[in-house]
Write a protein that holds these residues in place. Structure first.
Motif, PDB file in Angstrom:
ATOM      1  N   TYR A 195       0.837  -1.190   0.000  1.00 19.47           N
ATOM      2  CA  TYR A 195       0.000   0.000   0.000  1.00 19.47           C
ATOM      3  C   TYR A 195       0.879   1.250   0.000  1.00 19.47           C
ATOM      4  CZ  TYR A 195      -3.007   3.655   1.963  1.00 19.47           C
ATOM      5  OH  TYR A 195      -3.675   4.829   2.187  1.00 19.47           O
ATOM      6  N   ASP A 196       0.449   2.284  -0.723  1.00 19.40           N
ATOM      7  CA  ASP A 196       1.197   3.540  -0.837  1.00 19.40           C
ATOM      8  C   ASP A 196       0.423   4.662  -0.162  1.00 19.40           C
ATOM      9  OD1 ASP A 196       2.686   5.735  -1.562  1.00 19.40           O
ATOM     10  OD2 ASP A 196       2.550   5.408  -3.722  1.00 19.40           O
ATOM     11  N   ASP A 197       0.966   5.169   0.956  1.00 18.58           N
ATOM     12  CA  ASP A 197       0.274   6.256   1.661  1.00 18.58           C
ATOM     13  C   ASP A 197       0.687   7.629   1.149  1.00 18.58           C
ATOM     14  OD1 ASP A 197       2.770   6.736   2.705  1.00 18.58           O
ATOM     15  OD2 ASP A 197       2.160   6.647   4.807  1.00 18.58           O
ATOM     16  N   LEU A 207      -2.704   1.125  -4.220  1.00 13.20           N
ATOM     17  CA  LEU A 207      -1.628   0.148  -4.153  1.00 13.20           C
ATOM     18  C   LEU A 207      -0.463   0.675  -4.965  1.00 13.20           C
ATOM     19  CD1 LEU A 207      -3.208  -3.372  -4.757  1.00 13.20           C
ATOM     20  CD2 LEU A 207      -2.322  -2.458  -2.622  1.00 13.20           C
ATOM     21  N   ASN A 208       0.740   0.347  -4.555  1.00  6.35           N
ATOM     22  CA  ASN A 208       1.884   0.621  -5.406  1.00  6.35           C
ATOM     23  C   ASN A 208       1.708  -0.150  -6.701  1.00  6.35           C
ATOM     24  OD1 ASN A 208       4.805  -0.010  -6.421  1.00  6.35           O
ATOM     25  ND2 ASN A 208       5.041   1.664  -4.983  1.00  6.35           N
ATOM     26  N   THR A 264      15.989   3.782   2.694  1.00  5.98           N
ATOM     27  CA  THR A 264      14.595   3.850   2.245  1.00  5.98           C
ATOM     28  C   THR A 264      14.404   2.950   1.033  1.00  5.98           C
ATOM     29  OG1 THR A 264      14.460   6.133   3.041  1.00  5.98           O
ATOM     30  CG2 THR A 264      12.766   5.406   1.482  1.00  5.98           C
ATOM     31  N   ILE A 265      13.446   2.032   1.119  1.00  9.04           N
ATOM     32  CA  ILE A 265      13.225   1.025   0.083  1.00  9.04           C
ATOM     33  C   ILE A 265      11.724   0.839  -0.122  1.00  9.04           C
ATOM     34  CG2 ILE A 265      13.869  -1.294  -0.720  1.00  9.04           C
ATOM     35  CD1 ILE A 265      15.890  -1.451   1.518  1.00  9.04           C
ATOM     36  N   THR A 266      11.333   0.378  -1.319  1.00 15.22           N
ATOM     37  CA  THR A 266       9.940   0.106  -1.665  1.00 15.22           C
ATOM     38  C   THR A 266       9.774  -1.347  -2.082  1.00 15.22           C
ATOM     39  OG1 THR A 266       9.408   2.373  -2.348  1.00 15.22           O
ATOM     40  CG2 THR A 266       8.129   0.619  -3.376  1.00 15.22           C
ATOM     41  N   GLY A 267       8.653  -1.959  -1.703  1.00 15.75           N
ATOM     42  CA  GLY A 267       8.330  -3.304  -2.169  1.00 15.75           C
ATOM     43  C   GLY A 267       7.387  -4.010  -1.215  1.00 15.75           C
TER      44      GLY A 267
END
Length: 348
Positions: A195-197, A207-208, A264-267
């Motif tokens: 989820y992308d806030d 959602l991403n 900082t990372i995304t996934g």
């Protein structure tokens, strides 16, 4: 309460883990033709060279935030905040199984067997394990596979919830893009979407785009729940030597305020540890809950975002979405459903 992580390894000397590492295992002899085994390195580094993934994930589960202490606006409304980058369950004891930079099925199976062989010896008891890895999107679930059988045994025999990342293969619902672990029907095996806030704490966001979706109309391929996984800042080591995964930041969002301890990372790898930590908080209040009851609780209390939900065949009366699963993780709603006050005590 002990929470576990099966991942690439962790930097045991990171200040955010001080005093709470129950075991920090590193897999050895795996590539030599000798039967693989684990050695406990404690506060040393169990990460593979060039790693950082496992350290980052572990910090989201249970980092204390000690290396960022002092930058958070602590006041009467937030008396329990330890630091700017505290994890979800900052008082939990930690067990980490470090399997190297790339987690293959065979190394994951080694970790599962080690869990089964040793879970009864952990004190405090181990109650949930984070698994931020998976196979190619669309891989079918094989209930007769060794890993599936071991995962079921961990959940049903040892009472340990298993939390998995849904995958980062995106999708639009036309094809199945989730990991095979998302299709495991065992109650207490929980698959998590990203989820992308939007960096603002938004609770009705998207959602991403990279978060794996299931195939529309086949809810057994959907994630179970969504949690924040976009631009997550957590434990890592920048500088020299550095954990490579954390040095460049993600989407030009490199951490600079609290060097060298965070990245900082995304996934979906960053989303699932939010759920693992949340299970720890819930179990602190209600330790008698089983993995199946934990899953049902967080799914029934999840926040619905948008439309497109359909009847959930696993949760009577519930609904599920091809991407969000049951919705966005809502810890206060879950605790309220248990009759637990904000202070962490049963309400009258």
């Amino acid at each position: 309460m002990t929470l576990g992580v099966i991942d690439s390894g962790m930097l045991g000397s990171h200040p955010d883990f001080a005093g709470r590492i129950l075991h920090n295992y590193r897999l050895v002899d795996f590539a030599t033709g000798v039967a693989p085994s684990y050695v406990d390195v404690g506060e040393a580094d169990s990460e593979a060279p060039g790693g950082g993934h496992g350290t980052h994930v572990t910090g989201t589960v249970a980092g204390s935030g000690a290396a960022s202490d002092g930058g958070y606006p602590v006041d009467a409304a937030a008396p329990n905040v330890r630091g700017t980058y505290a994890g979800i369950a900052p008082e939990a004891s930690i067990v980490h199984w470090g399997n190297g930079a790339t987690l293959f099925v065979l190394s994951a199976v080694t970790a599962y067997q080690h869990v089964l062989d040793n879970a009864d010896s952990f004190d405090p008891p181990l109650r949930a394990i984070n698994n931020s890895y998976g196979d190619t999107g669309g891989t079918p679930y094989d209930p007769a596979s060794t890993d599936a059988c071991l995962i079921k045994a961990i959940v049903q025999q040892k009472g340990i919830a298993m939390v998995f990342a849904a995958g980062n293969d995106g999708g639009d619902g036309s094809t199945d893009q989730t990991s095979s672990y998302c299709k495991d029907p065992t109650p207490g095996v929980i698959c998590v979407a990203n989820y992308d806030d939007k960096g603002s704490g938004l609770r009705d966001g998207p959602l991403n785009s990279s978060s794996s979706r299931g195939k529309s109309g086949e809810p057994d391929t959907y994630p179970e729940i969504a949690a924040p996984g976009t631009l997550i800042t957590s434990t890592c080591l920048q500088g020299a030597p550095s954990q490579v995964i954390c040095t460049g930041g993600d989407d030009n969002a490199a951490e600079t305020d609290w060097q060298p301890w965070y990245g900082t990372i995304t996934g979906t790898s960053m989303a699932s540890p939010h759920v693992t930590g949340a299970l720890g908080l819930i179990l602190q209040a209600r330790p008698e809950l089983t993995p199946a009851q934990l899953e049902e609780l967080i799914r029934r209390t999840a926040r619905k975002i948008g439309d497109g939900y359909e009847p959930d065949p696993e949760i009577p009366g519930g609904t599920i979405h091809v991407g969000y699963g049951s919705g966005l993780l809502d810890i206060p709603a879950a605790l309220e459903a248990l009759g637990v006050s904000k202070a962490g005590n049963p309400s009258a």
